[in-house]
Design an enzyme around this catalytic site. Structure first.
Site, short mmCIF file in Angstrom:
data_model
loop_
_atom_site.label_atom_id
_atom_site.label_comp_id
_atom_site.label_asym_id
_atom_site.label_seq_id
_atom_site.Cartn_x
_atom_site.Cartn_y
_atom_site.Cartn_z
N HIS A 124 50.55 -54.79 6.69
CA HIS A 124 51.23 -54.36 5.47
C HIS A 124 52.41 -55.26 5.19
CE1 HIS A 124 52.95 -52.25 8.93
NE2 HIS A 124 54.12 -52.33 8.30
N LEU A 125 52.71 -55.34 3.90
CA LEU A 125 53.87 -56.08 3.43
C LEU A 125 54.89 -55.07 2.93
CD1 LEU A 125 53.84 -59.18 3.24
CD2 LEU A 125 53.32 -58.95 0.82
N HIS A 126 56.14 -55.23 3.36
CA HIS A 126 57.22 -54.42 2.81
C HIS A 126 57.77 -55.16 1.59
CE1 HIS A 126 57.99 -51.91 6.52
NE2 HIS A 126 57.35 -52.92 7.06
N ASN A 181 56.39 -57.39 9.45
CA ASN A 181 56.66 -57.37 10.89
C ASN A 181 55.34 -57.61 11.61
OD1 ASN A 181 59.40 -56.61 10.47
ND2 ASN A 181 58.75 -54.50 10.17
N GLY A 204 59.15 -55.35 15.47
CA GLY A 204 59.37 -54.12 14.71
C GLY A 204 58.14 -53.52 14.07
N GLN A 205 56.95 -54.12 14.32
CA GLN A 205 55.74 -53.52 13.74
C GLN A 205 55.42 -52.22 14.48
OE1 GLN A 205 52.22 -56.01 13.62
NE2 GLN A 205 51.10 -54.53 12.38
N ASP A 228 57.34 -46.30 0.77
CA ASP A 228 57.63 -46.07 2.19
C ASP A 228 58.29 -44.70 2.34
OD1 ASP A 228 58.16 -48.21 4.82
OD2 ASP A 228 59.08 -46.21 4.85
N ILE A 229 57.84 -43.95 3.33
CA ILE A 229 58.34 -42.59 3.55
C ILE A 229 59.81 -42.58 4.02
CG2 ILE A 229 57.72 -42.25 6.00
CD1 ILE A 229 56.30 -39.63 5.06
P1 AMP Z 1 56.39 -51.47 10.33
O1 AMP Z 1 57.56 -51.09 11.18
O2 AMP Z 1 56.49 -52.84 9.73
O3 AMP Z 1 55.08 -51.23 11.04
O4 AMP Z 1 56.45 -50.50 9.07
C1 AMP Z 1 55.88 -49.24 9.05
C2 AMP Z 1 56.49 -48.52 7.88
O5 AMP Z 1 55.64 -47.43 7.55
C3 AMP Z 1 57.88 -47.92 8.14
O6 AMP Z 1 58.81 -48.47 7.22
C4 AMP Z 1 57.68 -46.42 7.94
O7 AMP Z 1 58.77 -45.80 7.32
C5 AMP Z 1 56.44 -46.38 7.06
N1 AMP Z 1 55.62 -45.17 7.14
C6 AMP Z 1 55.21 -44.52 8.26
N2 AMP Z 1 54.44 -43.46 7.93
C7 AMP Z 1 54.36 -43.46 6.57
C8 AMP Z 1 53.72 -42.60 5.62
N3 AMP Z 1 52.98 -41.55 5.99
N4 AMP Z 1 53.85 -42.89 4.31
C9 AMP Z 1 54.59 -43.95 3.92
N5 AMP Z 1 55.22 -44.79 4.76
C10 AMP Z 1 55.11 -44.54 6.06
#
Ligand code: AMP
Length: 112
Positions: A104-106, A91, A97-98, A35-36
């Site tokens: 995707h899975l965190h 999310n 919070g999505q 995650d960035i």
């Molecule tokens: P969500 O809020 O569950 O949709 O999670 C989206 C996640 O994507 C967040 O934790 C962001 O930090 C992450 N994210 C957004 N852009 C990127 C990227 N280019 N590379 C890696 N993670 C990202």
């Protein structure tokens, strides 16, 4: 809840190699990358390479085998990261919070 898949989302671009990622694992069905904006000492995202908007969409459209394999891969990735403990989050929907509407899975982990 958003149901229409939008090809312009950032994870689809990462899957297709248009945007780089810090890759952790990849096979024919999934991609896992850091995650960035990490919210834990180790924070990776696991995404299927097919177009699903959310957890809800993924589970509704996938068979048992695919859902099982996805979660088994998540567990294997967590094991390979050699974490002390970890949290799994999906999310589903913007109020929850999505932000990126490609399922995707965190995997949020804590080191030994
Ligand atoms: P969500 O809020 O569950 O949709 O999670 C989206 C996640 O994507 C967040 O934790 C962001 O930090 C992450 N994210 C957004 N852009 C990127 C990227 N280019 N590379 C890696 N993670 C990202």
């Amino acid at each position: 809840m958003q149901n229409e898949y939008d090809d312009n989302n950032i994870f689809w671009k990462i899957i297709n190699g248009e945007i780089p990622c810090n890759k952790v694992y990849e096979d024919d069905e999934v991609l896992c990358f850091h995650d960035i904006n990490p919210k834990a000492p180790v924070h990776v995202l696991l995404v299927p390479k097919e177009k699903y908007v959310s957890f809800d969409d993924f589970v509704k459209k996938s068979g048992m085998e695919k859902v099982y394999k996805f979660f088994r891969t998540a567990a294997e990735i967590a094991q390979n990261l050699d974490l002390k403990s970890y949290r799994i989050v999906a999310n589903c929907g913007s109020e929850a919070g999505q932000v990126v509407f490609h399922y995707h899975l965190h995997i949020m982990g804590y080191l030994k």
